[in-house]
Design a protein around this motif. Sequence first.
Motif, mmCIF file in Angstrom:
data_model
loop_
_atom_site.group_PDB
_atom_site.id
_atom_site.type_symbol
_atom_site.label_atom_id
_atom_site.label_comp_id
_atom_site.label_asym_id
_atom_site.label_seq_id
_atom_site.Cartn_x
_atom_site.Cartn_y
_atom_site.Cartn_z
ATOM 1 N N GLU A 167 80.875 69.276 18.144
ATOM 2 C CA GLU A 167 81.982 68.261 17.523
ATOM 3 C C GLU A 167 82.728 67.399 18.327
ATOM 4 O O GLU A 167 83.495 66.772 17.945
ATOM 5 C CB GLU A 167 82.673 69.073 16.839
ATOM 6 N N SER B 152 82.687 73.914 14.303
ATOM 7 C CA SER B 152 82.856 73.844 13.033
ATOM 8 C C SER B 152 81.522 74.813 12.557
ATOM 9 O O SER B 152 80.496 75.113 13.375
ATOM 10 C CB SER B 152 82.757 72.489 12.431
ATOM 11 N N GLN C 177 79.015 73.672 11.107
ATOM 12 C CA GLN C 177 78.266 72.619 10.840
ATOM 13 C C GLN C 177 76.532 73.069 10.542
ATOM 14 O O GLN C 177 75.858 72.811 9.475
ATOM 15 C CB GLN C 177 78.119 71.464 11.617
ATOM 16 N N LYS D 30 75.985 75.544 7.917
ATOM 17 C CA LYS D 30 75.986 75.236 6.412
ATOM 18 C C LYS D 30 74.692 74.332 6.114
ATOM 19 O O LYS D 30 74.098 74.416 4.945
ATOM 20 C CB LYS D 30 77.430 74.640 6.183
ATOM 21 N N ARG E 159 88.438 74.414 18.624
ATOM 22 C CA ARG E 159 88.241 73.293 19.645
ATOM 23 C C ARG E 159 88.999 73.143 20.895
ATOM 24 O O ARG E 159 89.926 73.349 20.626
ATOM 25 C CB ARG E 159 88.225 72.094 18.924
ATOM 26 N N GLN F 128 89.714 74.727 8.083
ATOM 27 C CA GLN F 128 88.925 73.710 7.195
ATOM 28 C C GLN F 128 88.405 74.138 5.876
ATOM 29 O O GLN F 128 88.308 75.284 5.722
ATOM 30 C CB GLN F 128 87.837 73.227 7.920
ATOM 31 N N HIS G 134 79.028 63.586 14.720
ATOM 32 C CA HIS G 134 78.410 64.544 15.167
ATOM 33 C C HIS G 134 76.849 64.223 15.164
ATOM 34 O O HIS G 134 76.491 63.495 14.269
ATOM 35 C CB HIS G 134 78.715 66.041 14.778
ATOM 36 N N SER H 122 86.095 64.428 7.716
ATOM 37 C CA SER H 122 85.137 63.608 7.547
ATOM 38 C C SER H 122 83.733 64.373 7.130
ATOM 39 O O SER H 122 83.654 65.587 7.430
ATOM 40 C CB SER H 122 84.806 63.083 8.885
ATOM 41 N N GLY H 123 82.788 63.767 6.868
ATOM 42 C CA GLY H 123 81.622 64.258 6.433
ATOM 43 C C GLY H 123 80.286 63.022 6.322
ATOM 44 O O GLY H 123 80.726 62.119 6.899
ATOM 45 N N ARG I 74 73.506 63.823 5.951
ATOM 46 C CA ARG I 74 72.687 64.398 7.023
ATOM 47 C C ARG I 74 71.200 63.939 7.071
ATOM 48 O O ARG I 74 70.703 63.332 6.192
ATOM 49 C CB ARG I 74 72.828 66.034 6.866
ATOM 50 N N ILE J 235 81.322 67.679 3.936
ATOM 51 C CA ILE J 235 82.313 67.047 4.309
ATOM 52 C C ILE J 235 83.222 68.371 4.729
ATOM 53 O O ILE J 235 82.865 69.523 4.521
ATOM 54 C CB ILE J 235 83.113 66.274 3.386
ATOM 55 N N ALA J 236 84.005 68.154 5.684
ATOM 56 C CA ALA J 236 85.147 69.150 5.818
ATOM 57 C C ALA J 236 86.397 68.619 5.943
ATOM 58 O O ALA J 236 86.839 67.263 6.541
ATOM 59 C CB ALA J 236 84.790 69.812 7.260
HETATM 60 N N1 ASP Z 1 81.306 69.571 10.630
HETATM 61 C C1 ASP Z 1 82.081 68.347 10.412
HETATM 62 C C2 ASP Z 1 83.505 68.619 10.900
HETATM 63 O O1 ASP Z 1 83.825 69.625 11.163
HETATM 64 C C3 ASP Z 1 82.380 67.818 8.917
HETATM 65 C C4 ASP Z 1 81.058 67.692 8.422
HETATM 66 O O2 ASP Z 1 80.370 66.814 8.680
HETATM 67 O O3 ASP Z 1 80.925 68.150 7.288
HETATM 68 O O4 ASP Z 1 84.338 67.706 11.202
#
Ligand code: ASP
Length: 680
Positions: free
Chosen positions: A192, A214, A216, A219, A238, A252, A467, A507-508, A511, A553-554
């Motif tokens: 990230e 995250s 990411q 999920k 982080r 988050q 990311h 942000s999100g 994908r 998103i997160a």
């Molecule tokens: N994983 C991303 C973040 O933690 C959020 C996402 O793209 O869902 O910022």
Amino acid sequence: MHRLKSVPPEKNLLDFLGNLQRTHYCGALRASDEGRDATVMGWVSGRRDLGNLLFLDIRDRTGIVQVVFNKESQPSAHAKAEQARSEFVVAVEGKVIKRQKANPELATGEVELLATKLHILNNAKTPPFPIEDEINAAEETRLRYRYLDLRRSKPHRNLALRHKIVLEIRKTMDELGFLEVETPMLTRSTPEGARDYLVPSRVHHGQFYALPQSPQIFKQILMIGGMDRYFQIVKCFRDEDLRADRQPEFTQLDVEMSFPRQDDIFHVIETVMVRACGVAGVKTQGPFPHMLYKDAIRKYGSDKPDLRFGMELHDVSQYFTSADRQPLGLSGSIFALAATGAASYSRRQIEELNERGISLGAKGVYTIKVGGDGPTSSLERLMGGKGRLIQIVEAVGAKTGDLVVIVGAQKHIPGTEAAALVTGQLRLLLGEQLGLIDKSKWQFVWVTGFPLFEWSETDMAWVSAQHPFTGIVEEDIELLEREDPNEKGKIRSKGYDLVLNGNELGSGSIRIHRQDIQERLFRALGLSEEQLRSRFGFFLDALTYGTPPHGGIALGIDRIAMLLAGEKSLREVIAFPKTTAAVDLMANSPSTVDGEQLKQLGIRASQRDRKIECACGGEWRIYYDEISAPINVPSQLKCPIDPKYVYLVPDDLSGITLIRHRAPLTQKWADFYRHVEDDV
Ligand code: ASP
């Protein structure tokens, strides 16, 4: 550290709770309770002794109630109350009576409790700061004694609000058909853009887990696993340089959906945010407006524009010829804004703007004052008269009484608008100074149309703007393999940010769900075949087994709670926060560990230093270097301030090189033991 100013009563005089039962919370008593028997429990927060009458204010989570002890009618309760001190823990039995004179400041102000019995359940040292709403203690002291700080009503209010927000989010997500699924904390790196916190494996020496930056990848794998709608209120870690609005671990709201259109995700988040705001008494409504990233940069100089006020930016590069630019040393673009009513700014204020602009990366900040008789500016001589000044004033829409602020950048960094970004920062500063920001507004905006890559000056390379799992606008996928590096900056992503009042809430993106494209993306980022396999092989494999289109998103829960609580620091809405140096001052972490633990993990710490509090209030500091040969260190050292305090030198440390002591008041260091390696 703290001296014992008040110790009575002795521990053996303390009462036991036994079967005593609380009937009311302190803050709950009202005039309608008059005549009732009540037992309250809590902390002594204030004490007034008027001879025959002694008043104790008793506090619990819900508030404060005044308790009165009458020497004549209840002599033994009164005598006991005389022993009570600040922050003692007590239970009081008594009767609720009307106060002679109500205290409008307190919710319980119409009544008081006439005590019949006082139980002192525990005593307390004198706290290092008074437990009051208004607090002057240094934040360091508050964090160190967080348990005392938490007793104040503001932290209670903030944590209660946070709880309500999180509860409402969970309810909303459940109603919308999302399942909360936990993902591992001991995992492997998920990029990230920050450094990982690593956890060494005892079973597999030399191998490490990473704490998730995250969830990411997990999920996305849940979508491959057919979970369809996932969410989680989750801790992320982080390791990055911290700023006031960052914490090394944070929470988050993490969301992912299968087969979504961007609008479906926006709708879910708008529903959640409107309801979360609702529990804080903030009324908002969806749908939230959208803005393209390039417009946000061009008009507000920020990818998280604060739309509570205007003062938009204008690109005024065209008004500066190369002859103007040369003496100013400008080669990038030039942006300007009209600061409403700031023509009256003093020289010093203008100088401050200039300094701020330069510290933010501008080459120079120039101003034009728009007076009744036209513009005046130090640029006039350079630009050969007022002609172009007038054009600039018109272009930015400045009126009489305004100050045009112009920012020039020295160099053009690919894909970014340095001058716009600096002007955007000055816009925020000016908006605040000039009182232009409507603080009653809650202005959400979705920012979309982000570039997929951004140029990193540190890495001198294109890196993922978000990311590397962020989707790519279909027509731009072919640009991934273009030789011309500048083409990379043009690739558009399917990412989006949610912004509130100039704060990025999260942000999100939609994908990448195809393995071939994901692999091309990794390659475009410069990953070798081997890196790609070793870091992401399992994920690339998973993508090949029927991955549905998905996106998510997160959102940062800490930040949401901070804004809704009206706070300026994340630390105000986190029970046990860390400092900007990533230190927990209360638990004293990070800390060194036993040599034995390191041995089990197969780790050698080559260099550490260890801090130990000294009972005098100062501190011992031991510097050592495990690589240097074992040496003889005295096993005990006497504190130079008060020799009755002795420091037992740990025997697990072999290569001590220096032991120092810092005095509590003067903060002066005294060196105790210094080991100098023999030069061979
Ligand atoms: N994983 C991303 C973040 O933690 C959020 C996402 O793209 O869902 O910022």
